[in-house]
Design a protein around this motif. Sequence first.
Motif: not given
Length: 224
Positions: A1-10, A144-161
């Motif tokens: 599974m490859d792809g940039p961060s915030g695509t939900g890979k983990s 896995l891919t996703a737009s920059d904005e969606v990935r940043a929103a996911r990363r932000g939610r992860q960080d907040a948690r």
Amino acid sequence: MDGPSGTGKSTVSRRLAAAVGAAYLDTGATYRAATLAALRAGLDGSASAEQLVAAANGACIESGTDPDGPTIRLDGDDVAAEIRGGAVTAFVSAVSALPEVRDRLVAAQRAVITAALATHGGIVVEGRDIGTVVAPDAPLKVYLTASDEVRAARRGRQDARAGRGGDVATVLADVRRRDRLDSTRAVSPLHRATDALLVDTDELSAEAVLAELLRLVSERGLLS
Ligand code: DC
């Protein structure tokens, strides 16, 4: 599974591994642990490549492959939380671009894969160069891919948690900075293997991505 961060890979890699009884390896965590070793040695962006390689490659990094509780140890310490902090995140692209660090960690990752194939019969491995470099013969490759904005929103939610702050604009800028560094480095840059299946996760929930992955695993005859 490859792809940039915030695509939900983990998330989906762990859930896929748990669902099919496979082991799980987060290769990004190994680069983060190597980066923490450099920071613990008192190094920062002003250090030479030689100093960074000596600190990173002198450290003992151990990955636990249980998808329900993956672990990462640096010189015997559980560093699962510390490697997600801002200091490591800001420095990891520089350390992971060093060819000597990659050579050593890729060899360690392959050893984990070989052991997991013997004990579990399968492993889900996530990273940036799994389909291209670490396991080019993998029987199923997904990018896995996703737009920059969606990935940043996911990363932000992860960080907040995890109790780490960060406004959306800062997280978006960091996601783009790391993408640029990870995809333009000389050695093993992030790119899709020609035989990797592309899954765009912008409009898909984790459950929907998992369902698609399970379908692919089954279609390839990988379930015993
Ligand atoms: O997946 P992650 O965000 O935890 O990865 C941390 C960094 O490690 C990322 O910026 C790129 C690098 N990395 C890499 O170069 N190769 C891999 N196989 C996995 C991660």
